[in-house]
Design an enzyme around this catalytic site. Structure first.
Site, short mmCIF file in Angstrom:
data_model
loop_
_atom_site.label_atom_id
_atom_site.label_comp_id
_atom_site.label_asym_id
_atom_site.label_seq_id
_atom_site.Cartn_x
_atom_site.Cartn_y
_atom_site.Cartn_z
N CYS A 115 0.82 -1.22 0.00
CA CYS A 115 0.00 0.00 0.00
C CYS A 115 0.85 1.27 0.00
O CYS A 115 0.35 2.34 -0.34
CB CYS A 115 -0.92 0.03 1.21
SG CYS A 115 -2.06 -1.36 1.25
N HIS A 255 -3.15 7.38 3.41
CA HIS A 255 -3.56 6.11 2.84
C HIS A 255 -5.00 5.82 3.28
O HIS A 255 -5.34 5.95 4.45
CB HIS A 255 -2.61 5.01 3.33
CG HIS A 255 -2.99 3.64 2.90
ND1 HIS A 255 -3.40 3.36 1.62
CD2 HIS A 255 -3.03 2.47 3.58
CE1 HIS A 255 -3.67 2.07 1.54
NE2 HIS A 255 -3.45 1.51 2.71
N ASN A 285 -9.93 0.32 0.42
CA ASN A 285 -8.47 0.38 0.36
C ASN A 285 -8.02 -0.19 -0.99
O ASN A 285 -8.12 -1.37 -1.23
CB ASN A 285 -7.91 -0.44 1.53
CG ASN A 285 -6.40 -0.47 1.57
OD1 ASN A 285 -5.73 -0.02 0.64
ND2 ASN A 285 -5.86 -1.00 2.65
O1 UT7 Z 1 -3.13 -1.04 3.95
C1 UT7 Z 1 -3.03 -1.54 5.23
C2 UT7 Z 1 -4.00 -2.66 5.28
N1 UT7 Z 1 -4.68 -2.96 6.44
C3 UT7 Z 1 -5.34 -2.14 7.27
O2 UT7 Z 1 -5.26 -0.96 7.21
C4 UT7 Z 1 -6.21 -2.81 8.28
C5 UT7 Z 1 -6.12 -2.21 9.62
N2 UT7 Z 1 -7.12 -2.81 10.50
C6 UT7 Z 1 -8.43 -2.47 10.47
O3 UT7 Z 1 -8.85 -1.66 9.67
C7 UT7 Z 1 -9.32 -3.09 11.50
O4 UT7 Z 1 -8.52 -3.81 12.42
C8 UT7 Z 1 -10.42 -4.03 10.93
C9 UT7 Z 1 -11.45 -3.20 10.18
C10 UT7 Z 1 -9.81 -5.07 10.05
C11 UT7 Z 1 -11.15 -4.71 12.08
O5 UT7 Z 1 -11.69 -3.75 12.98
P1 UT7 Z 1 -11.43 -3.86 14.54
O6 UT7 Z 1 -12.16 -2.76 15.16
O7 UT7 Z 1 -9.94 -3.92 14.75
O8 UT7 Z 1 -12.14 -5.20 14.89
P2 UT7 Z 1 -11.50 -6.51 15.53
O9 UT7 Z 1 -10.62 -7.20 14.54
O10 UT7 Z 1 -10.94 -6.18 16.89
O11 UT7 Z 1 -12.80 -7.35 15.73
C12 UT7 Z 1 -13.86 -6.93 16.59
C13 UT7 Z 1 -15.06 -7.83 16.32
C14 UT7 Z 1 -14.70 -9.30 16.25
O12 UT7 Z 1 -15.75 -10.03 16.87
P3 UT7 Z 1 -15.58 -10.61 18.36
O13 UT7 Z 1 -14.37 -11.49 18.31
O14 UT7 Z 1 -15.38 -9.38 19.21
O15 UT7 Z 1 -16.85 -11.31 18.57
C15 UT7 Z 1 -14.73 -9.59 14.78
O16 UT7 Z 1 -15.03 -10.92 14.50
O17 UT7 Z 1 -15.63 -7.48 15.06
C16 UT7 Z 1 -15.82 -8.68 14.31
N3 UT7 Z 1 -15.76 -8.34 12.90
C17 UT7 Z 1 -16.85 -8.05 12.19
N4 UT7 Z 1 -18.14 -7.96 12.51
C18 UT7 Z 1 -19.00 -7.64 11.52
C19 UT7 Z 1 -14.67 -8.30 12.10
N5 UT7 Z 1 -15.05 -7.99 10.85
C20 UT7 Z 1 -16.39 -7.83 10.88
C21 UT7 Z 1 -17.34 -7.51 9.89
N6 UT7 Z 1 -18.63 -7.41 10.26
N7 UT7 Z 1 -17.01 -7.27 8.62
#
Ligand code: UT7
Length: 328
Positions: A115, A255, A285
């Site tokens: 990225c 980004h 993204n």
């Molecule tokens: O170019 C660089 C590339 N990458 C990035 O920039 C990614 C950076 N990370 C992020 O943007 C975030 O970490 C995510 C959007 C991927 C995830 O958001 P988060 O607030 O960090 O959520 P999390 O991974 O801590 O998950 C919280 C909850 C989980 O459920 P439990 O375990 O608390 O029950 C996930 O399973 O949210 C759940 N979850 C979802 N729920 C509904 C994860 N994805 C989804 C979804 N819909 N799409």
């Protein structure tokens, strides 16, 4: 040996027509439009048709940038294609772009910085211009990432989209152009964001396909934290090298990965929302294309005017990051 800085003489971008909305994703994985919008800021993204490679999107963006710069493909000296999703392992995506746009006098190579690729490629191009080696350099950030997405994995499939953005760089004569840059990487985090199979270590086999090894795997929350720190520190260092105050920044192009990452970086940099350009609601993204498309739209929408101080900041798999300060 000259010591010209480089400036962007033309910009262009291209995204595929096909829109994939959050509502459609609700039918594919257990998620909701509300969750995606509040946790990421994304409403929709663009997806390339099957069989359309990165060079196709990149060539369209490149031709638009050349047109805006008033430069003919014949006069391009170098094509740098920042991508991690080339059409095929060999030859480079840059060579396919060269074939498509007819830039027959150019040298061409790919640059892999995920990225952060567009900023890495701008900085690379600037070195050739400062050294007096080349005068017209086409820098393209492009990725067709959708074939590498696991469309059953809700924490990644909601984030990404396909796209391409391009800039034509020339030697700057006056004050305008790239003032400073910072590039960084930390390979100790290499395993946080990967496509594990399909390379030399684990080439494609029936087994690699069966275990779904050709799709993107990410430790989202770790990447999130490192993205905020990496981008903020890179911008602070780049501003200091350029002797530009935070308050003098007219437009910040981060980004476009997650609205919450952008907000956290803006907070650390004490930049008000009106100075931050965001278009991730429309495209998600788009990896190496992200900052390039955002810069292009910011200029189109009149958010950047001549003389403005503009800051780009990127972050991605590697982990890699980069920031760049320009006077427009
Ligand atoms: O170019 C660089 C590339 N990458 C990035 O920039 C990614 C950076 N990370 C992020 O943007 C975030 O970490 C995510 C959007 C991927 C995830 O958001 P988060 O607030 O960090 O959520 P999390 O991974 O801590 O998950 C919280 C909850 C989980 O459920 P439990 O375990 O608390 O029950 C996930 O399973 O949210 C759940 N979850 C979802 N729920 C509904 C994860 N994805 C989804 C979804 N819909 N799409």
């Amino acid at each position: 040996m000259t010591n010209h800085s480089a400036y962007i003489a033309g910009l262009g971008f291209y995204v595929p027509d096909r829109v994939l909305t959050n509502r459609e994703l609700e039918k594919m994985v257990e998620t909701s439009d509300e969750w995606i919008r509040t946790r990421t800021g994304i409403s929709e993204r663009r997806i390339a048709e099957k069989g359309v490679g990165t060079s196709e999107l990149a060539s369209r963006a490149a031709l638009a940038a050349l047109k805006q710069a008033g430069v003919s493909p014949n006069d391009v000296d170098l094509i740098i294609a920042a991508t991690t999703t080339p059409d095929m392992p060999l030859p480079s995506c840059a060579c396919f772009i060269q074939q498509k746009i007819g830039a027959k006098n150019a040298a061409a190579f790919d640059l892999a910085a995920a990225c952060a690729g567009f900023v890495y490629a701008l900085v690379t191009a600037e070195q050739f211009i400062r050294a007096g080696v080349y005068k017209n350099i086409l820098v393209i950030g492009a990725d067709v990432i959708s074939p590498y997405i696991d469309w059953t994995e809700r924490s990644t499939c909601i984030l990404f989209g396909d796209g391409a953005g391009a800039a034509l760089l020339k030697p700057a004569s006056g004050k305008s152009g790239i003032l400073s840059s910072v590039l960084g990487s930390d390979g100790q985090y290499a395993d946080l964001l990967t496509i594990p199979c399909g390379g030399s270590r684990r080439p494609a086999t029936h087994g690699s396909v069966a275990e779904n090894g050709h799709t993107l795997k990410m430790s989202g929350s770790e990447v999130f934290k490192l993205a905020v720190r990496g981008m903020s520190e890179a911008v602070i260092e780049a501003l200091s090298r350029a002797k530009v105050k935070k308050s003098d920044v007219a437009c910040f192009i981060p980004h476009q990965a997650n609205q919450r990452i952008i907000d956290a970086v803006a907070d650390r940099l004490e930049l008000p929302a009106e100075k931050i350009f965001v278009n991730l609601q429309k495209y998600g993204n788009t990896s190496a294309a992200s900052c390039a498309i955002a810069l292009c739209e910011a200029v189109e929408q009149g958010k950047i005017k001549k003389g403005d101080k503009v800051v780009l900041a990127t972050f991605g798999s590697g982990l890699v990051w980069g920031a760049l300060v320009m006077e427009w």
